[in-house]
Design a protein around this motif. Structure first.
Motif, PDB file in Angstrom:
ATOM      1  N   TRP A  91       1.042  -6.348  10.256  1.00 40.83           N
ATOM      2  CA  TRP A  91       0.029  -5.535   9.585  1.00 40.83           C
ATOM      3  C   TRP A  91       0.631  -4.786   8.398  1.00 40.83           C
ATOM      4  CZ3 TRP A  91      -0.444  -0.172   8.982  1.00 40.83           C
ATOM      5  CH2 TRP A  91      -1.665   0.249   8.455  1.00 40.83           C
ATOM      6  N   ARG A  92       1.834  -4.246   8.577  1.00 45.24           N
ATOM      7  CA  ARG A  92       2.476  -3.529   7.472  1.00 45.24           C
ATOM      8  C   ARG A  92       2.762  -4.465   6.303  1.00 45.24           C
ATOM      9  NH1 ARG A  92       5.356   1.482   7.920  1.00 45.24           N
ATOM     10  NH2 ARG A  92       4.828   2.601   9.807  1.00 45.24           N
ATOM     11  N   GLN A  93       3.018  -5.723   6.607  1.00 49.44           N
ATOM     12  CA  GLN A  93       3.216  -6.704   5.549  1.00 49.44           C
ATOM     13  C   GLN A  93       1.902  -7.046   4.868  1.00 49.44           C
ATOM     14  OE1 GLN A  93       5.567  -9.665   8.017  1.00 49.44           O
ATOM     15  NE2 GLN A  93       6.393 -10.085   6.004  1.00 49.44           N
ATOM     16  N   GLY A  94       0.816  -6.767   5.569  1.00 49.60           N
ATOM     17  CA  GLY A  94      -0.486  -7.156   5.061  1.00 49.60           C
ATOM     18  C   GLY A  94      -0.937  -8.501   5.562  1.00 49.60           C
ATOM     19  N   ARG A  95      -0.236  -9.058   6.565  1.00 49.22           N
ATOM     20  CA  ARG A  95      -0.576 -10.385   7.119  1.00 49.22           C
ATOM     21  C   ARG A  95      -1.476 -10.169   8.337  1.00 49.22           C
ATOM     22  NH1 ARG A  95       5.019 -13.383   7.722  1.00 49.22           N
ATOM     23  NH2 ARG A  95       3.632 -15.076   8.383  1.00 49.22           N
ATOM     24  N   ALA A  96      -2.771 -10.103   8.062  1.00 52.39           N
ATOM     25  CA  ALA A  96      -3.726  -9.658   9.076  1.00 52.39           C
ATOM     26  C   ALA A  96      -3.927 -10.663  10.203  1.00 52.39           C
ATOM     27  CB  ALA A  96      -5.066  -9.346   8.411  1.00 52.39           C
ATOM     28  N   THR A  97      -3.952 -11.955   9.899  1.00 51.91           N
ATOM     29  CA  THR A  97      -4.261 -12.939  10.941  1.00 51.91           C
ATOM     30  C   THR A  97      -3.210 -12.959  12.055  1.00 51.91           C
ATOM     31  OG1 THR A  97      -5.525 -14.297   9.400  1.00 51.91           O
ATOM     32  CG2 THR A  97      -4.722 -15.369  11.405  1.00 51.91           C
ATOM     33  N   LEU A 137       3.186  -5.287   1.328  1.00 49.28           N
ATOM     34  CA  LEU A 137       2.392  -6.145   0.451  1.00 49.28           C
ATOM     35  C   LEU A 137       0.968  -5.650   0.273  1.00 49.28           C
ATOM     36  CD1 LEU A 137       3.623  -9.679   1.583  1.00 49.28           C
ATOM     37  CD2 LEU A 137       4.433  -8.264  -0.305  1.00 49.28           C
ATOM     38  N   TYR A 138       0.393  -5.055   1.322  1.00 44.43           N
ATOM     39  CA  TYR A 138      -0.971  -4.543   1.180  1.00 44.43           C
ATOM     40  C   TYR A 138      -0.983  -3.405   0.149  1.00 44.43           C
ATOM     41  CZ  TYR A 138      -5.553  -2.611   2.310  1.00 44.43           C
ATOM     42  OH  TYR A 138      -6.839  -2.149   2.234  1.00 44.43           O
ATOM     43  N   GLY A 139      -0.056  -2.469   0.313  1.00 43.96           N
ATOM     44  CA  GLY A 139       0.033  -1.374  -0.658  1.00 43.96           C
ATOM     45  C   GLY A 139       0.377  -1.875  -2.045  1.00 43.96           C
ATOM     46  N   LEU A 140       1.203  -2.932  -2.109  1.00 44.61           N
ATOM     47  CA  LEU A 140       1.579  -3.504  -3.403  1.00 44.61           C
ATOM     48  C   LEU A 140       0.345  -4.058  -4.118  1.00 44.61           C
ATOM     49  CD1 LEU A 140       3.990  -4.304  -5.251  1.00 44.61           C
ATOM     50  CD2 LEU A 140       4.073  -6.480  -4.022  1.00 44.61           C
ATOM     51  N   GLY A 141      -0.514  -4.750  -3.369  1.00 49.08           N
ATOM     52  CA  GLY A 141      -1.732  -5.283  -3.972  1.00 49.08           C
ATOM     53  C   GLY A 141      -2.632  -4.185  -4.502  1.00 49.08           C
ATOM     54  N   LEU A 187      -1.039  -7.943 -14.509  1.00 46.15           N
ATOM     55  CA  LEU A 187      -1.040  -7.160 -13.263  1.00 46.15           C
ATOM     56  C   LEU A 187      -2.059  -7.697 -12.272  1.00 46.15           C
ATOM     57  CD1 LEU A 187      -0.708  -3.646 -14.926  1.00 46.15           C
ATOM     58  CD2 LEU A 187       0.912  -4.583 -13.258  1.00 46.15           C
ATOM     59  N   TRP A 188      -3.247  -8.079 -12.777  1.00 50.53           N
ATOM     60  CA  TRP A 188      -4.278  -8.574 -11.864  1.00 50.53           C
ATOM     61  C   TRP A 188      -3.936  -9.969 -11.327  1.00 50.53           C
ATOM     62  CZ3 TRP A 188      -8.687  -6.536 -15.475  1.00 50.53           C
ATOM     63  CH2 TRP A 188      -8.957  -5.186 -15.127  1.00 50.53           C
ATOM     64  N   GLU A 189      -3.306 -10.789 -12.164  1.00 48.97           N
ATOM     65  CA  GLU A 189      -2.865 -12.101 -11.671  1.00 48.97           C
ATOM     66  C   GLU A 189      -1.904 -11.917 -10.488  1.00 48.97           C
ATOM     67  OE1 GLU A 189      -3.445 -15.138 -12.002  1.00 48.97           O
ATOM     68  OE2 GLU A 189      -4.397 -15.545 -13.919  1.00 48.97           O
ATOM     69  N   ARG A 190      -0.971 -10.989 -10.663  1.00 45.30           N
ATOM     70  CA  ARG A 190       0.004 -10.730  -9.592  1.00 45.30           C
ATOM     71  C   ARG A 190      -0.689 -10.146  -8.360  1.00 45.30           C
ATOM     72  NH1 ARG A 190       5.058  -6.512  -9.895  1.00 45.30           N
ATOM     73  NH2 ARG A 190       5.940  -7.017  -7.861  1.00 45.30           N
ATOM     74  N   ALA A 191      -1.643  -9.215  -8.597  1.00 42.72           N
ATOM     75  CA  ALA A 191      -2.363  -8.593  -7.482  1.00 42.72           C
ATOM     76  C   ALA A 191      -3.168  -9.637  -6.713  1.00 42.72           C
ATOM     77  CB  ALA A 191      -3.283  -7.490  -7.991  1.00 42.72           C
ATOM     78  N   ALA A 192      -3.812 -10.563  -7.437  1.00 45.97           N
ATOM     79  CA  ALA A 192      -4.613 -11.598  -6.786  1.00 45.97           C
ATOM     80  C   ALA A 192      -3.724 -12.499  -5.922  1.00 45.97           C
ATOM     81  CB  ALA A 192      -5.347 -12.437  -7.835  1.00 45.97           C
ATOM     82  N   HIS A 193      -2.542 -12.811  -6.447  1.00 49.57           N
ATOM     83  CA  HIS A 193      -1.610 -13.661  -5.694  1.00 49.57           C
ATOM     84  C   HIS A 193      -1.173 -12.975  -4.389  1.00 49.57           C
ATOM     85  CE1 HIS A 193       1.618 -16.476  -4.872  1.00 49.57           C
ATOM     86  NE2 HIS A 193       2.436 -15.429  -4.711  1.00 49.57           N
ATOM     87  N   VAL A 194      -0.821 -11.676  -4.488  1.00 48.58           N
ATOM     88  CA  VAL A 194      -0.385 -10.932  -3.305  1.00 48.58           C
ATOM     89  C   VAL A 194      -1.517 -10.841  -2.295  1.00 48.58           C
ATOM     90  CG1 VAL A 194       0.300  -8.650  -2.461  1.00 48.58           C
ATOM     91  CG2 VAL A 194       1.379  -9.600  -4.512  1.00 48.58           C
ATOM     92  N   ARG A 195      -2.733 -10.538  -2.764  1.00 50.88           N
ATOM     93  CA  ARG A 195      -3.862 -10.360  -1.856  1.00 50.88           C
ATOM     94  C   ARG A 195      -4.271 -11.674  -1.197  1.00 50.88           C
ATOM     95  NH1 ARG A 195      -7.390  -5.573  -4.945  1.00 50.88           N
ATOM     96  NH2 ARG A 195      -6.469  -3.943  -3.653  1.00 50.88           N
TER      97      ARG A 195
END
Length: 983
Positions: A717-723, A902-906, A928-936
């Motif tokens: 979860w802290r990584q942002g990997r919800a599944t 990663l969640y906070g990074l996005g 910045l948005w390209e990078r954010a979209a990739h992380v999310r």
């Protein structure tokens, strides 16, 4: 002709004793006719394995000075002669003047060779006729040395009785190599001749397989690999036994290895491991030869060792068995070790090879009256009981003894179950309980106490049965088998009541209270604790009072009533100190550290744990030392002192592994994982968690397994990997429901709510958070209530219910303040700040976010800091202060990168993109948005990815990039298809 007579030029006489095939030469030095002997017996057909020993012989010879002596020693049947002869054939080219071989018959049906007889044979092997061999021993030795002088021979002296038998047969300062084999340790050759000693042990499993394949054929052996391993085990990996067993299959092509294994398991192994027409080659025959050469006293002790069913023993154990003084027995054991009939191990312990053990027992039953055998076994078993009881009364020195004797004590209990006396079974269980519980030897503790309970019931001993039930209740509780624990505790309670034993009754109440505590039934647990405390205070059982106070403290801690918990621990600590019970004092201090950590009082927590640690070491409580170091590591994690935390956890882990505490090892691996998680090293954290999970699976620790699964869920979860986070939380919830851990169920429900919220399933998340809140209210867990309220507030905020979110946050904050949970307080403040921003209450939102930031900084919580900085950036942006917003968002971005959040990074990247677009830095916004979209996309943050892609699509239109805008729109369509129903 004398040994010094003339040698006729050109004339060679051949002694009638010359060996056929020996090369005849003339000794021009005038020392008598000599030949080049080639006396090695046939090499062993199908010789297999022993590569390390062969290499060791090569190494010794390569670096050895002239005249080297190598003593090859080992137990009967281990293959000393086979090894020596096989190596001799490999090495004979190094010895151009030949090879002498002589069987000294040190352990034979025939009398051993005297030095004079041996020298006579050796001289004749060198070419002397019978008339040329001097009568006098010294003259024979002198001629022998003269004939070897300057020559390079390999001399194999097989089956030496002792060093004295060999000494006159050594060539002195010649260039010969002497290889001596013996069943006894030839220490004298080491002392006087500087001999190299090489001990031959049993075959390794791979060598045993190789031997069977060499005799049976590789194809036939390969068809039954498991049976071959079983055969080697039943033969004790002894080469002679394995050869004899396999030989029966060689002559029976229709036989199977599995069938032979069944025969060996069902019948007398020693009787089967023989050759019908050569009984002297049987395993029993080989053992007989060594046994008969023992002194009568040593023979008696050797026989008695066959009555011990454990893997090894001390001199004291053997003395109890033999009914002889320890000093006498110790001397006999050394003699047996010198004869390679027992194996001397470190710390003054001894062991018998499996087949020798069977042989010793056979001799004991055959040679001693049955009454004497029964008396010896009874004496052994009662000695174990008295020693275990005495050692248990002095815990400082007891642990090493119990660890050394553990397997023997367990074996003694099983032996007593079969042979009696029955009381030994429960007496050993009772004496061993504390040690086995301390070191978490759960399976052994359960087996001993089940056997003890059965014997106590059979004998009608109610007190013993009640004690066995009580210990079983505690042990079942330790592994999460709560229903069985309660059943046994209730049965124990009835027996104690029938006996009028208030102390036992209180112990049963205490045990039941602990189970109800773990199941989240806090009111029931408190009521039972109060009953136990009343009984113990009535009978003046001060130690029991302290234990019960500790239990009450645990209940309060679980309920989030930390101050009440500390008050109970202070009372317990006072009693422990009054009693001078250092171990109890250390336990209370460590528990105080845990409670202070829950309060967020990290300095106080660390101080309490540091007071406990030296007491653990002083009392030799290795388990407690490892546990306390683990707690210290966890506290330092809370303080953000990650390097120190990892050092303490590593020290804890080393102790847990040294003492074999797998439960503690799994717990400390979790602590390391937790430190790595908050530090942002998720890959390493998950490695430690998986190792912890594997151990907990192996030892059947269901509560621990659920805890580890939740920890893994949090790391994802802290990584942002919800599944994956959701999958692990669901597994934890399933286990907690299975074992009835209601507090744990509430924690897992919150974890699942958090994950579903991250996935965008806000309705599902809200239902989970409400379920958790109801459960925590039902069990009166204040900390759990606050956490559930805080999660519910987040869900309501996502649903646009901002005013209700503020109310839920306020209720959570009130509880967090009451129980002094600083981390929870920081989260709730951050949550309320976000809800207030949506309500345009910017000043209040800013105050909440700054308070949250200050708390996270004081705790060294970088994850919390990044969260609050991102919140402050959003508030500043909403107020039009873009400079402050950009500064806070950039700082949040840096912290997220440091901790791999990663969640906070996005979130930070998305916000910085918005700020860049507002400042007309369109290229920067796009990057910045390209990078954010990739992380999310990577972390499956569907709502976040959707928001970022919408921004990118709009920006591409502004930049005049229709193709890229169209691509964004197609991506948006695919993402919307993945969007869960928000409910």
């Amino acid at each position: 002709m004398s040994g010094n007579g003339p040698v006729f030029s050109g004339e060679v006489r051949i002694s009638g004793d010359a060996v056929m095939g020996d090369k005849i030469v003339v000794n021009a030095a005038g020392g008598g006719r000599t030949i080049t002997p080639a006396q090695l017996p046939h090499d062993v057909a199908g010789f297999a394995g022993r590569r390390i020993l062969l290499s060791r012989l090569d190494t010794i010879v390569a670096g050895a000075p002239a005249g080297t002596v190598i003593a090859v020693q080992g137990m009967p049947g281990v293959g000393k002669t086979s090894l020596a002869v096989h190596w001799a054939y490999r090495a004979k080219d190094r010895f151009p003047d030949g090879q002498l071989y002589l069987n000294l018959r040190g352990h034979s049906e025939r009398a051993a060779l005297s030095a004079a007889e041996a020298l006579g044979q050796l001289l004749r092997g060198l070419g002397c006729s019978a008339s040329e061999v001097p009568v006098d021993l010294e003259e024979r030795a002198a001629l022998y040395r003269s004939m070897l002088d300057g020559r390079r021979l390999l001399i194999v002296l097989d089956d030496a009785a002792n060093a004295a038998q060999v000494r006159d047969l050594l060539p002195g300062g010649s260039t010969c190599l002497v290889l001596v084999t013996s069943r006894v340790r030839l220490i004298g050759l080491l002392v006087t001749e500087g001999a190299a000693l090489l001990t031959v042990g049993v075959l390794s499993p791979s060598e045993a397989r190789e031997l069977v394949a060499a005799m049976l054929g590789s194809d036939r052996a390969a068809r039954e690999p498991d049976a071959v391993d079983d055969l080697a085990r039943l033969c004790g990996h002894l080469p002679l036994a394995l050869r004899l067993a396999t030989a029966t299959l060689v002559v029976r092509p229709d036989g199977t290895v599995a069938g032979l294994v069944r025969d060996l398991e069902r019948r007398d192994r020693l009787a089967l491991l023989t050759v019908e027409d050569e009984p002297e080659r049987a395993v029993r025959g080989a053992f007989d030869l060594s046994y008969r050469q023992l002194e009568p006293g040593a023979r008696r002790i050797f026989r008695r060792l066959g009555l011990v069913e454990g893997p090894d023993l001390s001199a004291e154990t053997a003395a109890a068995l033999a009914d002889r003084p320890v000093a006498v027995v110790r001397t006999a054991l050394r003699a047996l070790a010198d004869a390679n009939l027992v194996e001397a191990r470190p710390q003054g312990r001894y062991a018998l090879h499996d087949l020798l053990h069977e042989y010793a027992r056979e001799r004991c039953l055959a040679e001693e009256p049955s009454r004497a055998v029964r008396s010896a076994v009874r004496r052994l078993l009662t000695w174990y009981v008295s020693e275990a009881r005495e050692r248990a009364s002095s815990p400082r020195t007891a642990l090493a003894w119990f660890e050394a004797e553990r397997a023997n004590l367990v074996a003694a209990s099983r032996q007593a179950s079969r042979t009696g006396p029955a009381e030994v079974v429960w007496q050993l269980a009772e004496a061993l309980y504390g040690f086995l519980d301390l070191r978490r030897y759960v399976d052994e503790n359960l087996d001993l106490h089940r056997n003890g309970l059965a014997e106590a019931r059979r004998k009608g001993d109610k007190r013993a049965a009640a004690q066995m039930l009580q210990h079983l209740a505690v042990t079942y509780r330790e592994v999460g088998r709560y229903a069985e624990s309660l059943d046994h505790a209730e049965l124990s309670l009835r027996l104690w009541r029938s006996l009028g034993n208030a102390s036992g009754e209180a112990a049963a109440y205490n045990s039941m209270a602990r189970v109800h505590l773990l199941c989240g039934r806090y009111t029931t647990s408190l009521n039972l604790c109060e009953k136990a405390l009343y009984l113990r205070s009535q009978i003046g059982e001060r130690k029991g009072e302290a234990e019960t106070l500790d239990n009450i403290a645990g209940v309060y801690w679980r309920m989030g009533r930390y101050e009440d918990s500390l008050a109970q621990l202070d009372q317990a600590l006072e009693i422990w100190r009054e009693l001078g019970d250092r171990r109890g004092e250390a336990e209370a201090l460590t528990n105080s550290a845990v409670v202070h950590d829950g309060l967020g009082h990290y300095d106080e927590a660390l101080a309490a744990a540091r007071l406990s640690l030296p007491i653990r070491r002083e009392t030799g409580d290795r388990y407690g030392e490892g546990y306390t170091l683990d707690i210290i590591a966890y506290i330092k994690r809370s303080l953000g002192r990650y390097t120190e935390a990892l050092e303490d956890a590593a020290a804890s882990l080393e102790i847990q592994r040294q003492i074999g505490n797998r439960h503690g090892e799994a717990a400390t691996l979790c602590t390391i994982g937790a430190v790595r998680t908050v530090h942002g090293d998720y890959e390493d954290a998950l490695r430690h968690y998986e190792r912890s999970l594997r151990i907990r699976d192996e030892i059947g620790d269901l509560p621990g397994k659920a805890f580890t699964l939740d920890a893994i869920s949090e790391a994802f979860w802290r990584q942002g990997r919800a599944t994956p986070s959701c999958n692990y939380a669901e597994r934890a919830l399933e286990i907690r429901r299975e074992i009835g851990d209601r507090r744990g169920q509430g924690e897992s429900l919150i974890a699942l709510a958090r994950v579903q919220r991250r996935l965008g399933s806000y309705g599902e998340a809200t239902l989970l958070a409400r379920s958790a809140l109801e459960l925590h209210r039902e069990i009166e867990n204040r900390h759990g209530q606050a956490a559930a309220l805080e999660e519910l507030a987040r869900c309501r905020r996502r649903l646009g219910e901002h005013a209700r979110s503020v109310l839920s946050c306020g209720e959570a904050l009130r509880i967090m303040n009451e129980i002094s949970d600083l981390r929870g307080k920081a989260r709730a403040l951050d949550n309320r700040a976000r809800a207030r921003r949506h309500l345009r209450e910017y000043a209040l939102a800013n105050d909440d976010a700054r308070q949250a930031l200050e708390i996270s900084r004081s705790l060294g919580d970088k994850h919390g800091q990044s969260r609050s900085l991102e919140c402050l950036a959003r508030i500043a942006f909403a107020e039009g202060d873009h400079t402050t917003a950009r500064h806070n968002a950039t700082e949040a971005l840096t912290l997220c990168e440091e901790t791999h959040n990663l969640y906070g990074l996005g979130m930070a990247l998305h916000l910085l993109g918005v700020l860049a677009e507002t400042g007309e830095d369109l290229a920067g916004a796009h990057r910045l948005w390209e990078r954010a979209a990739h992380v999310r996309q990577e972390i499956e943050d569907v709502h976040g990815e959707l928001a970022t892609l919408e921004r990118l699509a709009s920006l591409n239109v502004r930049l005049g990039r229709p193709d890229e805008a169209d691509l964004m729109l197609r991506r948006l369509t695919r993402v919307r298809e993945r969007l869960p129903n928000a409910g």
